[in-house]
Design a protein around this motif. Structure first.
Motif, PDB file in Angstrom:
ATOM      1  N   GLU A  43       0.882  -0.775   0.133  1.00 50.43           N
ATOM      2  CA  GLU A  43       0.066  -0.005  -0.127  1.00 50.43           C
ATOM      3  C   GLU A  43       1.092   1.627  -0.182  1.00 50.43           C
ATOM      4  OE1 GLU A  43      -3.324   2.206   2.276  1.00 50.43           O
ATOM      5  OE2 GLU A  43      -2.363   1.119   2.940  1.00 50.43           O
ATOM      6  N   GLU A  52       2.553   1.817  -3.618  1.00 51.27           N
ATOM      7  CA  GLU A  52       1.901   1.705  -4.778  1.00 51.27           C
ATOM      8  C   GLU A  52       1.282   3.456  -4.519  1.00 51.27           C
ATOM      9  OE1 GLU A  52      -1.984   0.672  -6.154  1.00 51.27           O
ATOM     10  OE2 GLU A  52      -0.445  -1.299  -5.983  1.00 51.27           O
ATOM     11  N   ASN A  53       1.112   4.009  -3.065  1.00 49.45           N
ATOM     12  CA  ASN A  53       0.343   5.398  -3.482  1.00 49.45           C
ATOM     13  C   ASN A  53       1.802   6.660  -2.819  1.00 49.45           C
ATOM     14  OD1 ASN A  53      -2.285   4.575  -3.568  1.00 49.45           O
ATOM     15  ND2 ASN A  53      -1.309   2.678  -2.301  1.00 49.45           N
ATOM     16  N   GLU A  54       3.288   6.397  -2.732  1.00 47.58           N
ATOM     17  CA  GLU A  54       3.642   7.143  -1.814  1.00 47.58           C
ATOM     18  C   GLU A  54       3.863   8.205  -3.483  1.00 47.58           C
ATOM     19  OE1 GLU A  54       7.627   5.006  -1.807  1.00 47.58           O
ATOM     20  OE2 GLU A  54       8.189   4.658  -3.435  1.00 47.58           O
ATOM     21  N   ASP A 106       1.213   9.696  -4.818  1.00 46.98           N
ATOM     22  CA  ASP A 106       0.605  10.605  -4.431  1.00 46.98           C
ATOM     23  C   ASP A 106       0.668  11.364  -3.208  1.00 46.98           C
ATOM     24  OD1 ASP A 106      -2.563  11.468  -4.425  1.00 46.98           O
ATOM     25  OD2 ASP A 106      -3.270   9.775  -4.755  1.00 46.98           O
ATOM     26  N   ARG A 128      -7.556   8.559   1.696  1.00 49.29           N
ATOM     27  CA  ARG A 128      -7.745   6.566   2.059  1.00 49.29           C
ATOM     28  C   ARG A 128      -8.536   6.327   2.885  1.00 49.29           C
ATOM     29  NH1 ARG A 128      -5.068   4.016   6.474  1.00 49.29           N
ATOM     30  NH2 ARG A 128      -4.585   2.022   5.581  1.00 49.29           N
ATOM     31  N   TYR A 138      -2.724  10.749  -0.895  1.00 48.95           N
ATOM     32  CA  TYR A 138      -2.967   9.974  -1.008  1.00 48.95           C
ATOM     33  C   TYR A 138      -3.648   9.632   0.877  1.00 48.95           C
ATOM     34  CZ  TYR A 138      -3.826   4.855  -0.027  1.00 48.95           C
ATOM     35  OH  TYR A 138      -4.051   3.418   0.582  1.00 48.95           O
ATOM     36  N   TRP A 139      -3.123  10.155   1.859  1.00 47.66           N
ATOM     37  CA  TRP A 139      -3.333  10.172   3.372  1.00 47.66           C
ATOM     38  C   TRP A 139      -4.252  10.489   3.512  1.00 47.66           C
ATOM     39  CZ3 TRP A 139      -2.838  13.180   6.773  1.00 47.66           C
ATOM     40  CH2 TRP A 139      -3.076  14.612   6.635  1.00 47.66           C
TER      41      TRP A 139
END
Length: 107
Positions: free
Chosen positions: A80, A83-85, A87, A94, A90-91
């Motif tokens: 996770e 894959e999203n670092e 963006d 999420r 994202y946090w």
């Protein structure tokens, strides 16, 4: 998020709620974001259960794939985060227990 520099750290960064330990004086935004995702995971599960699950999954993946790097990259928490670092928002969007959908997928 409280960032603490630990120059002798063996990895670039590590999340230990509520801290992010980093090796360098000026960690980049992607590293900090990656670790922020781990902080959210730890908040969801609790620190001790997070690390118990992390270690258990690492050992299973290590047996499954046979090498450290592949095992590490395939831990659901790491999948996770990697894959999203990039963006950096994202946090914020999420969903809770977002790592759950990464349990069975392989990078």
């Amino acid at each position: 998020m409280i960032v603490v520099r630990v120059p002798f750290l063996w990895v670039s960064g590590m999340a230990l709620f509520p801290f992010v330990l980093v090796r360098t004086k000026r960690p980049d935004a992607v590293l900090l974001h990656h670790e922020r995702i781990h902080l959210r995971q730890q908040l969801e599960l609790g620190i001790v259960p997070f690390y118990v699950w992390y270690l258990a999954e690492y050992l299973i993946r290590r047996w499954q794939y046979g090498d450290h790097y592949t095992a590490y990259r395939n831990i659901s928490f790491e999948r996770e985060a990697f894959e999203n670092e990039c963006d950096l928002t994202y946090w914020k969007t999420r969903q809770w227990y977002g790592f759950w959908k990464y349990r069975t997928r392989r990078l």
